[in-house]
Design an enzyme around this catalytic site. Structure first.
Site, short mmCIF file in Angstrom:
data_model
loop_
_atom_site.label_atom_id
_atom_site.label_comp_id
_atom_site.label_asym_id
_atom_site.label_seq_id
_atom_site.Cartn_x
_atom_site.Cartn_y
_atom_site.Cartn_z
N HIS A 179 0.85 -1.18 0.00
CA HIS A 179 0.00 0.00 0.00
C HIS A 179 0.89 1.23 0.00
CE1 HIS A 179 0.96 0.61 4.23
NE2 HIS A 179 0.76 -0.67 4.41
N SER A 217 2.23 5.13 1.14
CA SER A 217 2.45 5.95 2.32
C SER A 217 3.64 6.85 2.02
CB SER A 217 2.70 5.06 3.55
OG SER A 217 2.93 5.83 4.70
N HIS A 219 16.77 -8.94 29.70
CA HIS A 219 16.12 -7.97 28.82
C HIS A 219 17.19 -7.34 27.93
CE1 HIS A 219 17.30 -5.60 32.36
NE2 HIS A 219 17.43 -4.60 31.53
N SER A 255 19.14 -4.46 25.35
CA SER A 255 19.55 -3.06 25.25
C SER A 255 20.78 -3.00 24.35
CB SER A 255 19.82 -2.49 26.64
OG SER A 255 20.01 -1.10 26.56
#
Length: 916
Positions: free
Chosen positions: A448, A450, A590, A592
């Site tokens: 599409h 944009s 986590h 980073s």
């Protein structure tokens, strides 16, 4: 793709690492060396004489040997020695679960991985009852060893990059096999017993010589991923529609002329890759499916699934459109079309992309920070293209080609097209096409419309982490890996890795330490919850020149940064660093940014911040040049230091000015502005002019150049005006300081001032005295073409004309009477600068025509003959405005009757062509 996930199912190494991992490297069992055995892993593939070491261990029979579950040996050992060593494995390593006998550790003169010498396996290996993982990739197998079908507990079998021409029927007797990779071999047929592997989940048969598939392949009831790319398949068995568990089916680069329509109804299928085949007629069910990729097929018309393709399909010729710069929209019909825009962008709408006619609008925007989302280490390579209507999904993906500036640094970097989708920016799968030297296209498929722009970024690798765990490694730095254990996540989540190459020279200069070094900079990000349920293992290569045998651990620092903060923290004491001969490993929950430093400095957080800033800074020089024929026209430009000399050589025949500024450093996408001072002002309102300041945004690969016209309120008839232009960082402040205050601010440590360059407006000679024209408009700018009574064009007007011609300039030049040889010379002299070609053509012609009657009419006529009626009409509007100004000035000086009232301004007048 870099993960053991969908994209091509390539990395067999990922599955090997997922099962076996890389614990501490095995090293010499000689005095002074670390122990050979570490835990339950025995890695002997990175060191010479690995077979001798294993034979010694088997002869000594230490108690730890019975605990070994993971064994790695190099396939580059002597074949007879390797066979003798493997014969000892069943009796000495009875608990073995993973056996890796890969070649590929050596490279040939062209840099390709060399294959190992392994041609067979001893029959006794079938006695390894617990063996679940076997990797024989990058070897010289021509037939499958007879012992393999007898390994009943085998779940992963990796045979890529061998010389297998067939697989035995006995392979179907492996009841636990879940992953089979036989890519990059010479397979011509497949055994029918392959369909008996009811537990098989992933099958990679890419890069072989298969021309047919057995119908029995439809019996693989558990299969979720099937890769058949780069074979010779001309058709597919209808039994494929029975693979109800299939999620990914890769069939690109074959000879397929048709595919079963039922593939569109597989309930779990999320990707069907049919690129680069011979498909002409595709069932409507597949055309409408968003997960189907069809680029590179000679598609004709779409047929309902109930119809069979005609024997001789007719492909209608696709219309081709070439838009001039005065058109900003075009119509696309279901027939499809190929469009070339005036700004150099190409679009290809395949037949059936739209179900009804759609009007497409486009606009090329100048890059601004709010339109250009860049990461800390990204570089912009193009303007910003807007295609409308936004968000309208096409039935087939539309091809988009964007011209971009080749990046200067390509090591460990890649070029991608970035687009805005669902209020977030993402990068599209991008292919590069070279039309000519230094003329590259970024090609992608878009579902599409944009906003689109071309970006250079560090190599990015992604994967989908399932609950079963997987391995992600960097394609730019193979030593950078992240291992996700089983249970690290409950739901699949997407993970992205970027690795930034770091040079050691600037780091050593910053630290004033010749032995300082740093690893590549690692950036990890993910979707979903911020933390993992189980620790994830990250592997970084040790800094250059540092090995696990010689390093001083007190000098090793693991640095950590959490965006958007710019502070780096030293977390060495908070993690357990496992050091091997070449790598450092640690565990995190986590993601980073991570960076490994080796330095004798003890407090490195502040130094790391400065070093990271230097990685992202560009050394540039600022120039301010005045046109020789019209000193009021000023060229301002910010140039990378390595381009200054070449640019000045090209400009100094038409411009003159002071030496470039001293070197300053700027970030990609940093705002700055130019302020004219000491009696000089910008001549006209501009969109990029705020409070008399010209606004810039620095992008290292774009021109960062603007031409402005300046004026002065001082009396130039008495003497020359000696002013200056100063450059300041940041956006123009709401309250612009006075010059004296600005000068004082330049001396501060946090000064925004970058440079000041002199500007001189010469004394006017032979002009009307101030007592003869005060309060009138007779003192106009110096004329370039025409006269005040019939209308004239200043250089400012010609500059605006040049900005509108675009690729039509050669036709205009020929209609102006310029010889073709001169056009060729201009093209060669400004071969990488379209704007320079246009300006040089127009101004050189205008300078020859100065003072000649009829020059303006000749220009208007040439524009009309070149089908540039839009520019011709605007030039006429400028001429009319000049005539009206002249008449108005005559009235005010009582030289004409009072009833000569000026008409209303022309509605067709364009603001950018306003009379100077």
């Amino acid at each position: 793709m870099a993960a053991a996930e969908v994209e091509g199912l390539e990395p067999e190494a990922a599955a090997a690492e997922e099962a076996a991992g890389e614990a501490a490297d095995a090293v010499d069992a000689e005095p002074g060396d670390p122990p050979l055995l570490v835990g339950n892993r025995l890695n002997l593939d990175l060191y010479p004489r690995g077979c001798h070491r294993l034979l010694n261990l088997c002869a000594q029979r230490p108690p730890q040997l019975l605990e070994v579950e993971f064994l790695r040996l190099s396939g580059h050992e002597d074949p007879r020695l390797l066979e003798a060593t493997l014969a000892q494995v069943p009796c000495s390593l009875q608990h073995l679960r993973s056996l890796v006998l890969r070649g590929g550790q050596h490279r040939d003169v062209l840099g390709a991985c060399s294959r190992g010498s392994l041609t067979t396996l001893p029959a006794g290996l079938s006695g390894l009852a617990r063996l679940a993982h076997l990797d024989l990739s990058f070897n010289s197998l021509e037939t499958l060893p007879a012992c393999i079908p007898q390994m009943r507990g085998l779940s992963t079998l990796l045979l890529s990059y061998n010389s297998l021409s067939e697989l035995p029927e006995a392979l179907g007797a492996l009841p636990s096999l879940t992953f089979l990779s036989v890519s990059h071999n010479g397979l011509q047929t497949l055994p029918t017993a392959l369909g008996s592997l009811s537990t098989l989940q992933r099958l990679d048969l890419s890069e072989n010589l298969l021309d047919t598939l057995p119908p029995e392949i439809g019996g693989l009831s558990s299969l979720t991923e099937l890769n058949l790319a780069s074979n010779r398949l001309q058709g597919l068995p209808t039994s494929l529609v029975g693979l109800r568990s299939l999620r990914f089916l890769v069939l690109h680069s074959n000879l397929l002329t048709s595919v079963p329509a039922g593939l569109a109804h597989l309930p779990l299928l999320t990707r069907l890759d049919l690129r680069d085949n011979q498909l002409r007629d595709v069932p409507l069910e597949l055309l409408d499916a968003p997960f189907v990729r069809l680029r590179g097929n000679p598609l004709g018309k779409a047929l309902p699934a109930s119809h069979s393709p005609p024997e001789t399909p007719v492909t209608p010729e696709m219309p081709r459109l070439f838009l001039n710069s005065d058109l900003d929209s075009f119509l696309v019909t279901p027939q499809g079309c190929s469009v070339t825009l005036a700004c150099g962008v190409r679009l290809q709408f395949p037949a059936g992309a739209t179900s009804s006619p759609v009007n497409i609008q486009y606009r090329l925007w100048l890059p601004e920070p709010h339109l250009v989302p860049l990461g800390p280490h990204d570089s912009l390579l193009s303007g910003v293209l807007e295609l409308q209507p936004h968000g309208v999904a096409f039935r087939q993906e539309v091809g988009l080609w964007l011209l971009f500036v080749p990046p200067r640094a390509r090591r460990c970097r890649e070029v991608v097209v970035r687009t805005l989708s669902d209020d977030s920016w993402s990068d599209l799968e991008t292919y590069l096409e070279e039309e000519a030297p230094k003329r590259l296209w970024a090609h992608c498929q878009v579902p599409h419309f944009s906003w689109f722009l071309v970006v250079s970024r560090p190599v990015s690798n992604t994967c989908l982490v399932p609950p079963q765990g997987t391995l992600l490694y960097s394609s730019g730095h193979p030593g950078v890996k992240v291992t996700f254990p089983p249970g690290a996540t409950n739901e699949p989540r997407h993970v992205r890795m970027q690795v930034v190459h770091v040079g050691s020279r600037e780091l050593r200069a910053l630290l004033e330490e010749p032995e300082a070094a740093a690893s590549p900079l690692l950036c990890l990000s993910q979707s979903g919850p911020p933390s993992f349920l189980r620790p994830v293992t990250v592997q970084l290569p040790l800094p250059p020149g540092v090995t696990g045998l010689s390093l001083d651990r007190a000098c090793l620092h693991l640095l950590y940064r959490t965006p958007p903060e710019v502070v780096w923290d030293d977390i060495t004491a908070q993690v357990a660093l496992e050091i091997t001969h070449l790598y450092a490993r640690f565990q995190v929950t986590h993601f980073s940014w991570y960076w490994l430093w080796y330095t004798t400095k003890t407090c490195v957080e502040g130094l790391a911040r400065k070093a990271w800033e230097r990685l992202r800074l560009h050394r540039v020089n600022l120039i301010a040049l005045q046109r020789r024929r019209d000193p009021e026209q000023v060229l301002l430009q910010c140039l990378p230091g390595n381009k200054v000399d070449a640019t000045l050589r090209r400009l100094l025949d038409r411009y003159r000015g002071p030496e470039p500024s001293d070197t300053v450093e700027m970030f990609e996408g940093e705002k700055f502005f130019a302020a004219f001072e000491r009696g000089i002002d910008v001549d006209a309102d501009r969109p990029d002019c705020v409070a008399g300041r010209i606004c810039f945004v620095f992008y290292s690969h774009l021109k960062n150049r603007k031409e402005v016209y300046v004026t002065t309120a001082l009396d130039r008839q008495a003497q020359a005006v000696r002013g200056q232009v100063s450059f300041y960082r940041g956006a123009v402040p709401e309250e612009v300081p006075e010059e004296a205050e600005a000068a004082r601010q330049r001396k501060g440590t946090d000064s925004l001032w970058m440079a000041t360059l002199p500007i001189k407006l010469p004394r006017l000679r032979g002009s009307q005295g101030p007592e003869q024209g005060q309060g009138t408009s007779l003192s106009l700018a110096p004329l370039t073409l025409g006269d005040a009574e019939t209308g004239f064009l200043t250089q400012s007007n010609l500059q605006n004309v040049a900005g509108r011609l675009g690729p039509d300039w050669p036709a205009v030049a020929l209609h102006l009477g310029m010889p073709y040889r001169e056009l060729q010379r201009i093209r060669h002299e400004f071969r990488d600068d379209l704007d320079g070609q246009i300006r040089h053509m127009l101004f050189s012609w205008a300078e020859r025509q100065a003072g000649q009657p009829g020059a303006v009419g000749l220009l208007v006529q040439a524009l009309e003959q070149s089908d540039r009626l839009d520019v011709a009409e605007e030039v006429r509007a400028v001429l009319e405005l000049g005539r009206q100004k002249y008449k108005d000035s005559i009235q005010r000086t009582s030289l004409a009757p009072r009833d000569l009232a000026p008409p209303e301004p022309s509605a067709s007048q364009s603001p950018e062509f306003a009379q100077a």
